[in-house]
Design an enzyme around this catalytic site. Structure first.
Site, PDB file in Angstrom:
ATOM      1  N   ASP B  92       0.856  -1.175   0.000  1.00 49.22           N
ATOM      2  CA  ASP B  92       0.000   0.000   0.000  1.00 49.22           C
ATOM      3  C   ASP B  92       0.898   1.233   0.000  1.00 49.22           C
ATOM      4  OD1 ASP B  92       1.009   0.184   2.504  1.00 49.22           O
ATOM      5  OD2 ASP B  92      -0.840  -0.266   3.542  1.00 49.22           O
ATOM      6  N   ASP B 278      -8.089  -7.477   0.099  1.00 47.43           N
ATOM      7  CA  ASP B 278      -7.183  -7.805   1.210  1.00 47.43           C
ATOM      8  C   ASP B 278      -7.884  -7.409   2.486  1.00 47.43           C
ATOM      9  OD1 ASP B 278      -6.631  -4.774   0.883  1.00 47.43           O
ATOM     10  OD2 ASP B 278      -5.693  -5.305   2.791  1.00 47.43           O
ATOM     11  N   CYS B 316     -13.561 -28.556   6.342  1.00 52.96           N
ATOM     12  CA  CYS B 316     -12.286 -27.973   5.925  1.00 52.96           C
ATOM     13  C   CYS B 316     -11.211 -29.052   5.922  1.00 52.96           C
ATOM     14  CB  CYS B 316     -11.906 -26.855   6.892  1.00 52.96           C
ATOM     15  SG  CYS B 316     -10.332 -26.069   6.531  1.00 52.96           S
ATOM     16  N   CYS B 318      -7.890 -28.221   5.722  1.00 51.71           N
ATOM     17  CA  CYS B 318      -6.596 -27.564   5.945  1.00 51.71           C
ATOM     18  C   CYS B 318      -5.768 -28.375   6.931  1.00 51.71           C
ATOM     19  CB  CYS B 318      -6.780 -26.123   6.425  1.00 51.71           C
ATOM     20  SG  CYS B 318      -7.120 -25.931   8.194  1.00 51.71           S
ATOM     21  N   CYS B 321      -7.307 -28.361  10.476  1.00 60.98           N
ATOM     22  CA  CYS B 321      -8.526 -29.155  10.662  1.00 60.98           C
ATOM     23  C   CYS B 321      -8.266 -30.648  10.487  1.00 60.98           C
ATOM     24  CB  CYS B 321      -9.618 -28.670   9.707  1.00 60.98           C
ATOM     25  SG  CYS B 321     -10.263 -27.042  10.194  1.00 60.98           S
ATOM     26  N   HIS B 347      -5.850 -21.800   9.772  1.00 62.65           N
ATOM     27  CA  HIS B 347      -7.211 -22.193   9.387  1.00 62.65           C
ATOM     28  C   HIS B 347      -7.969 -21.042   8.719  1.00 62.65           C
ATOM     29  CE1 HIS B 347     -11.251 -23.546   9.082  1.00 62.65           C
ATOM     30  NE2 HIS B 347     -11.610 -22.441   9.713  1.00 62.65           N
TER      31      HIS B 347
END
Lengths: 370, 370
Positions: B92, B278, B316, B318, B321, B347
Site C-alpha cells: 500500500d 485484502d 475444511c 486444511c 482441521c 485455518h
C-alpha cells in the site's frame, strides 16, 4: 512388561548407543527431548516437531493438571491424542514445578500442598495423585513423585528432603503398578503400558546421591533419572554428581539427566553414558532471540545482524537456515512478530537434535566395549 | 510495459475470472491477499503461506519504512528477498496507516507530516516519497499515495481531501514512471518492472466517487483500487459504493477493493466483478480466537469447545482441521500458547483462500458474457 532397552554399543568412556522401545515410538538414544510444557512445544506446530525428527517430547504434569485438567485429557483419550502427537512422550511428576512455580508450598510426609501460580487455588499432590494424573495423561514414560532441593542447600535440609522423596518413590511405584492398566490407550498397543522412572536426589552430597541411587535401584524402576541438577549450581558440580551417580545405575536401563543443558553439556553428558536429557533452554532462549549455532551463541537482536544476508548458522540445513537470513530474523524480533519465536525455536531445536544425531553416529562408530 | 491481465470469463452478474501476470507470479483472480504488515503474515512461516496456496501477499509501506527502513530493504535486494517470499506482493502507499496509526498528522497540498506510532519521531510523506519507498521495497504492485477519509465525513471534508488525493495520484504516477526502473530486482525478470494502481476515493458520495474514478482512468494506471471503505460505514454503504464505482473502471484492468471483508462479503464482491481484496480480518481475528468456518463463526475460547473432539471446521481439509481438535485449539488460547495464533491463522487463511478458489471455479463454469 518391563521397558525394552537395547544397548547397541558402549564406548571406552561409557557413552552408549541404544534403542528404547516405547509404546508410541522406538527412540534412538542418547536423545534430547524438547519440552512441551502445556501440551505444545512453544510456538512450533507438531508437524514441524515431527519434521525436525524429535522422537520424544516432554509434557508438564503440573501445568496440564491445572489446565485443562487430567480428567479432561483422559476423557479425550490421553495427551497424545489431545495434542495430536503420535510419537513418544514423557511426563514429569509435577514435583519440580511445585518447587519452582507454585506458591505457599507445604511439604509433609503425605505429600505437598501448594497454591496454583495461575489463580491461587489450593491443591494437594501425593505420590499416588501424581501417578493418577500421569496415568490419565498417558505419556509413555512417567516419573516418580519427588521433592527437588534448591541450591545451595544444607546437608540437613537435603537429608530431610530425601527421606520422604525415597518413601514417595516406593509409593509411586506401588500405585503405578496397581493402576498402570488404566492408561487411556491401553487397548491400542497390544497390552503395552506406561513405564515409570525413579529420580535420584541428594543435592550436591555424594553419599546422599549414592544412598538415593542404591535404594531406587533396589525398588527396580524401568529407568532412572538424576534430578535436582540445573538448579543454579556451578557446572563442575553438575558434572561431579552425574559422574558419581551414573556408575551406580543399572547398565541395561535408560539413564536420564533432567533439565540440562547447554549444547556442549548435552554432548558431554551423552558421551559419558547419559541416554536422555531435556531442557527448556533451546526453546526459551529462542523466544528471547538467543540462537545456538556451530559458531557459538548468536543474539539475533544485535544491530550487527541488521543487514546480514547469511543464515543463522552457515553449517545448519534446517528449514529456517535454508530460507531466512539473520537480517530477517532480527527484524522479526525487533518488531515483536510472533513468527520470531517460531523460527528461532525451530532452528534451536534443529541444532540440539542435530548434536544428538551426530553424537549417536559417533558413538556407534566407536570401538565396542560391552 | 503495462500489466498483462487476461480475462478468462465474465458472468451475467459481472463476476470475472482472470489471470494477472505479475513479475513474480501469475495470479489467478478473483484473489484474496493475506496481509503481511511488517514483512510477515503474522504467526505463519512463509512456507506455510505458500502451502496454503496464497499467490500474492500484502506488505505495509508505513511499517516497513519505519522498521527496518526501505533503504535497508533495498540494500538487501527488496522485500521479496528480505522476507524470502518468491510469489507476488503488493504494497500500500502508507496513506491509510498514516491515517489510522500515526500521531499528529498534518496534511498539506505537498504531503503529510506525521509522528511515528513507535517512537514519536517526525516524518514527511509525499507522493514522490511514497513511490521511492515502494520502489525500494519492490513489490509487484504499488499503490498511489492518497488520503483516506474517515466515516462519517462531511461532504466538504471529503471534497477537500479528494482535491490533493487526485493531484497526488498524478504525482505518484509521474514519479513512478520516472523511477520504476530502479526496482532492486530489475535485472531478474527480463525487464519487467512494478505496476502502479490508482485509488478511487470520495467517501460515501457517489458523485465524488464518480469524479475520482473518471480522473484516475484518464491518468491510465495499471489497475484501480476502491479505497476509503471498511472505515466503519454500514455494510450497505460499502456495497453501494462498490456497485457505483465498478462500472466506471476499465474492464481490461484489475479492480481491487481495499480492506474487505467478512467471508460473505469477499464472496459477494468477487461475484460482482472485484478482482482483488485484502483484509487483516482473518489473521487478526484468529489471534483473538475467532475462527471462520462453513458453519459460521466459532469463538474457540468458548467453554462449549473444551472437550470437542471435532475439527474447527468439519468441511475444511486444511492442515489444522486435519490434525487438531477444537478442544486443543481452545486449550492453546486459554494457556496463551503462541501456537494458538499460528494454528488459528492457518485455518482462517485456508478458509478465506478456499472461498476464492471455489468462487473462481464457479465463475469459470458460468455462462460466458464477454
Amino acid at each position: 512388561m518391563s521397558l525394552a532397552f537395547n544397548l547397541l554399543n558402549t564406548t571406552e568412556n561409557g557413552g552408549r548407543r541404544g534403542q528404547m522401545h516405547l509404546p508410541h515410538q522406538a527412540v534412538e538414544t542418547p536423545v534430547f527431548m524438547p519440552v512441551g510444557t502445556a501440551g505444545s512445544v512453544k510456538a512450533v506446530p507438531q508437524e514441524t516437531v515431527e519434521a525436525l525428527d524429535a522422537q520424544i517430547i516432554l509434557g508438564n504434569t503440573y501445568h496440564l493438571y491445572l489446565r485443562p485438567g487430567h480428567e479432561a485429557i483422559r476423557r479425550m483419550g490421553g495427551l497424545h491424542r489431545f495434542i495430536s502427537w503420535p510419537r513418544a512422550m514423557l511426563t514429569d511428576s509435577g514435583g519440580f514445578q511445585v518447587y519452582s512455580l507454585a506458591q505457599l508450598r507445604k511439604v509433609t510426609d503425605e505429600g505437598v500442598r501448594f497454591r496454583s501460580h495461575l489463580d491461587g487455588s489450593s491443591h494437594f499432590f501425593t505420590p499416588e495423585h501424581s501417578m493418577d494424573v500421569q496415568i490419565a495423561l498417558g505419556a509413555d514414560i512417567c516419573m516418580a513423585f519427588d521433592e527437588c532441593t534448591e541450591y545451595p542447600a544444607d546437608r540437613s535440609r537435603v537429608e530431610e528432603s530425601l527421606r520422604p522423596t525415597m518413601a514417595w518413590a516406593q509409593r509411586s511405584l506401588d500405585h503405578f503398578r496397581a493402576h498402570q492398566d488404566e492408561v487411556p490407550w491401553r487397548d491400542d498397543f497390544g497390552g503395552q503400558t506406561q513405564k515409570l522412572f525413579g529420580i535420584v536426589q541428594g543435592g550436591m552430597y555424594h553419599d546422599l546421591r549414592r544412598e538415593s541411587a542404591e535404594r531406587l535401584v533396589e525398588m527396580d524402576f524401568d529407568g532412572y533419572a538424576i534430578g535436582g541438577l540445573s538448579v543454579g549450581e556451578p557446572r563442575e558440580l553438575t558434572l561431579e554428581v552425574i559422574s558419581e551417580v551414573l556408575p551406580l545405575l543399572p547398565k541395561n536401563k535408560p539413564r536420564y539427566v533432567m533439565g540440562v543443558g547447554y549444547p556442549d553439556e548435552i554432548e558431554l553428558y551423552a558421551r559419558m553414558g547419559v541416554d536422555m536429557m531435556d531442557c527448556v533452554l533451546p526453546t526459551r532462549a529462542a523466544r528471547h532471540g538467543l540462537l545456538f549455532t556451530s559458531q557459538g551463541r548468536v543474539n539475533i537482536k544485535n544491530k550487527q545482524y541488521s543487514e546480514d544476508h547469511g543464515p543463522a548458522d552457515p553449517e545448519c540445513d534446517c528449514m529456517v537456515c535454508r530460507r531466512y537470513s539473520r537480517a530477517y530474523l532480527r527484524h522479526l524480533i525487533q518488531c515483536g512478530e510472533p513468527l520470531s519465536g517460531t523460527l528461532n525455536t525451530i532452528h534451536n531445536l534443529a541444532y540440539y537434535l542435530g548434536i544428538m544425531k551426530r553424537v549417536r553416529a559417533e558413538l556407534a562408530a566407536d570401538p565396542v566395549r560391552r
